[in-house]
Scaffold this motif. Sequence first.
Motif, PDB file in Angstrom:
ATOM      1  N   GLY A 194      30.449  44.032  38.771  1.00  0.00           N
ATOM      2  CA  GLY A 194      31.382  44.109  39.889  1.00  0.00           C
ATOM      3  C   GLY A 194      30.720  44.098  41.247  1.00  0.00           C
ATOM      4  O   GLY A 194      29.678  44.714  41.451  1.00  0.00           O
ATOM      5  N   GLY A 195      31.335  43.370  42.181  1.00  0.00           N
ATOM      6  CA  GLY A 195      30.896  43.379  43.573  1.00  0.00           C
ATOM      7  C   GLY A 195      31.834  44.247  44.391  1.00  0.00           C
ATOM      8  O   GLY A 195      33.067  44.104  44.307  1.00  0.00           O
ATOM      9  N   PHE A 196      31.272  45.164  45.189  1.00  0.00           N
ATOM     10  CA  PHE A 196      32.066  46.106  45.981  1.00  0.00           C
ATOM     11  C   PHE A 196      31.550  46.121  47.422  1.00  0.00           C
ATOM     12  O   PHE A 196      30.348  45.941  47.663  1.00  0.00           O
ATOM     13  CB  PHE A 196      31.982  47.516  45.400  1.00  0.00           C
ATOM     14  CG  PHE A 196      32.496  47.629  43.994  1.00  0.00           C
ATOM     15  CD1 PHE A 196      33.828  47.961  43.754  1.00  0.00           C
ATOM     16  CD2 PHE A 196      31.661  47.401  42.909  1.00  0.00           C
ATOM     17  CE1 PHE A 196      34.300  48.058  42.449  1.00  0.00           C
ATOM     18  CE2 PHE A 196      32.127  47.503  41.613  1.00  0.00           C
ATOM     19  CZ  PHE A 196      33.451  47.833  41.369  1.00  0.00           C
ATOM     20  N   VAL A 217      30.264  38.460  33.255  1.00  0.00           N
ATOM     21  CA  VAL A 217      31.010  37.752  34.287  1.00  0.00           C
ATOM     22  C   VAL A 217      30.998  38.609  35.544  1.00  0.00           C
ATOM     23  O   VAL A 217      31.211  39.818  35.493  1.00  0.00           O
ATOM     24  CB  VAL A 217      32.459  37.457  33.829  1.00  0.00           C
ATOM     25  CG1 VAL A 217      33.209  38.739  33.472  1.00  0.00           C
ATOM     26  CG2 VAL A 217      33.219  36.690  34.905  1.00  0.00           C
ATOM     27  N   PHE A 218      30.681  37.972  36.702  1.00  0.00           N
ATOM     28  CA  PHE A 218      30.673  38.697  37.971  1.00  0.00           C
ATOM     29  C   PHE A 218      32.055  38.602  38.597  1.00  0.00           C
ATOM     30  O   PHE A 218      32.601  37.498  38.752  1.00  0.00           O
ATOM     31  CB  PHE A 218      29.631  38.119  38.927  1.00  0.00           C
ATOM     32  CG  PHE A 218      29.534  38.877  40.218  1.00  0.00           C
ATOM     33  CD1 PHE A 218      28.719  39.991  40.325  1.00  0.00           C
ATOM     34  CD2 PHE A 218      30.279  38.496  41.319  1.00  0.00           C
ATOM     35  CE1 PHE A 218      28.636  40.708  41.511  1.00  0.00           C
ATOM     36  CE2 PHE A 218      30.199  39.201  42.515  1.00  0.00           C
ATOM     37  CZ  PHE A 218      29.381  40.306  42.605  1.00  0.00           C
ATOM     38  N   VAL A 219      32.619  39.752  38.966  1.00  0.00           N
ATOM     39  CA  VAL A 219      33.956  39.816  39.542  1.00  0.00           C
ATOM     40  C   VAL A 219      33.881  40.457  40.922  1.00  0.00           C
ATOM     41  O   VAL A 219      33.360  41.563  41.073  1.00  0.00           O
ATOM     42  CB  VAL A 219      34.916  40.633  38.646  1.00  0.00           C
ATOM     43  CG1 VAL A 219      36.307  40.679  39.269  1.00  0.00           C
ATOM     44  CG2 VAL A 219      34.986  40.037  37.255  1.00  0.00           C
ATOM     45  N   GLY A 220      34.403  39.771  41.910  1.00  0.00           N
ATOM     46  CA  GLY A 220      34.449  40.323  43.269  1.00  0.00           C
ATOM     47  C   GLY A 220      35.637  41.246  43.422  1.00  0.00           C
ATOM     48  O   GLY A 220      36.715  40.829  43.875  1.00  0.00           O
ATOM     49  N   ILE A 221      35.473  42.488  43.035  1.00  0.00           N
ATOM     50  CA  ILE A 221      36.555  43.468  43.169  1.00  0.00           C
ATOM     51  C   ILE A 221      36.707  43.886  44.619  1.00  0.00           C
ATOM     52  O   ILE A 221      37.796  44.089  45.121  1.00  0.00           O
ATOM     53  CB  ILE A 221      36.279  44.688  42.259  1.00  0.00           C
ATOM     54  CG1 ILE A 221      36.308  44.239  40.793  1.00  0.00           C
ATOM     55  CG2 ILE A 221      37.310  45.796  42.493  1.00  0.00           C
ATOM     56  CD1 ILE A 221      35.864  45.286  39.806  1.00  0.00           C
ATOM     57  N   GLU A 222      35.590  44.010  45.305  1.00  0.00           N
ATOM     58  CA  GLU A 222      35.483  44.325  46.732  1.00  0.00           C
ATOM     59  C   GLU A 222      35.852  45.774  47.052  1.00  0.00           C
ATOM     60  O   GLU A 222      35.035  46.522  47.544  1.00  0.00           O
ATOM     61  CB  GLU A 222      36.322  43.377  47.612  1.00  0.00           C
ATOM     62  CG  GLU A 222      36.266  41.908  47.252  1.00  0.00           C
ATOM     63  CD  GLU A 222      34.875  41.321  47.098  1.00  0.00           C
ATOM     64  OE1 GLU A 222      33.872  41.999  47.361  1.00  0.00           O
ATOM     65  OE2 GLU A 222      34.789  40.165  46.670  1.00  0.00           O
ATOM     66  N   THR A 223      37.102  46.161  46.792  1.00  0.00           N
ATOM     67  CA  THR A 223      37.519  47.514  47.168  1.00  0.00           C
ATOM     68  C   THR A 223      38.748  47.922  46.365  1.00  0.00           C
ATOM     69  O   THR A 223      39.492  47.064  45.867  1.00  0.00           O
ATOM     70  CB  THR A 223      37.840  47.575  48.676  1.00  0.00           C
ATOM     71  OG1 THR A 223      38.277  48.900  49.023  1.00  0.00           O
ATOM     72  CG2 THR A 223      38.915  46.584  49.061  1.00  0.00           C
ATOM     73  N   THR A 224      38.929  49.210  46.234  1.00  0.00           N
ATOM     74  CA  THR A 224      40.122  49.739  45.568  1.00  0.00           C
ATOM     75  C   THR A 224      41.238  50.042  46.562  1.00  0.00           C
ATOM     76  O   THR A 224      42.333  50.436  46.155  1.00  0.00           O
ATOM     77  CB  THR A 224      39.775  51.038  44.815  1.00  0.00           C
ATOM     78  OG1 THR A 224      39.237  51.988  45.745  1.00  0.00           O
ATOM     79  CG2 THR A 224      38.734  50.771  43.728  1.00  0.00           C
ATOM     80  N   GLU A 225      40.975  49.863  47.851  1.00  0.00           N
ATOM     81  CA  GLU A 225      41.942  50.205  48.894  1.00  0.00           C
ATOM     82  C   GLU A 225      42.841  49.006  49.193  1.00  0.00           C
ATOM     83  O   GLU A 225      42.357  47.944  49.598  1.00  0.00           O
ATOM     84  CB  GLU A 225      41.217  50.645  50.170  1.00  0.00           C
ATOM     85  CG  GLU A 225      40.092  51.651  49.942  1.00  0.00           C
ATOM     86  CD  GLU A 225      40.561  52.915  49.275  1.00  0.00           C
ATOM     87  OE1 GLU A 225      41.489  53.564  49.819  1.00  0.00           O
ATOM     88  OE2 GLU A 225      40.005  53.275  48.211  1.00  0.00           O
TER      89      GLU A 225
END
Length: 228
Positions: free
Chosen positions: A42-44, A1-9
Amino acid sequence: VFVGIETTEEESLVECGKFQNRNRDLLSSVKKMQEFGLQVQGGFIVGFDHDKPSVFRNMIDFIQKSGIVTAMVGVLTAPTGTRLFLRLKKEDRIVSDFSGNNTSIMTNIVPKMGMKNLVDGYYKILNSIYAPKPYRRRVITFLKNYKPNSIKHVRPFADSVKAFLKSVWVLGIRDKGRMNYWSLLLWTVFFRPSLFPLSVEFAIYGYHFRKSFSFGMLVESDTQSPSA
């Protein structure tokens, strides 16, 4: 599954409107999905206005600890007509048309952190997460946590054997990172033998990623490789 996490900030999540990712333990969320038998890709994104110099190290640490084997890291770009594009256009920070490639360093905006800092940080992330040693450690982190409901291999047996033998020659003998290849396979044999085909598959993925991101030598050293 692809998850758009984008950033940890947190501030950058607010900036990009990713409110569903705020105020949660992203690491625990990823691991919970893995425990339910999902392979998380994950997408970052780096280059948000609120990104601080620490964003690059934070992203490396998160990717390593999460066991996200396939981490697609891109730099912030502004697609034509979006709110981001309109805002940056008003600020005179649009420098070219949108290419549509979100895994390229060729962004069409002027980043607040400065282009050199963004480029250097982006390369640092890819060098760190796809060098042989940290990549092997990340695969093992995933395999430890992964609990599939069933183990099914749809590839024909003959094709699987052929792929494995080719991986032994290319990754286990010719490649400079061969010790990490053998370490990964041996660990899998002793601790998660049912996932051995998946382990070989991930080893091949790692080789592909290193070739795909061959913007320079992938440097592996104790100072660059994360300890997770």
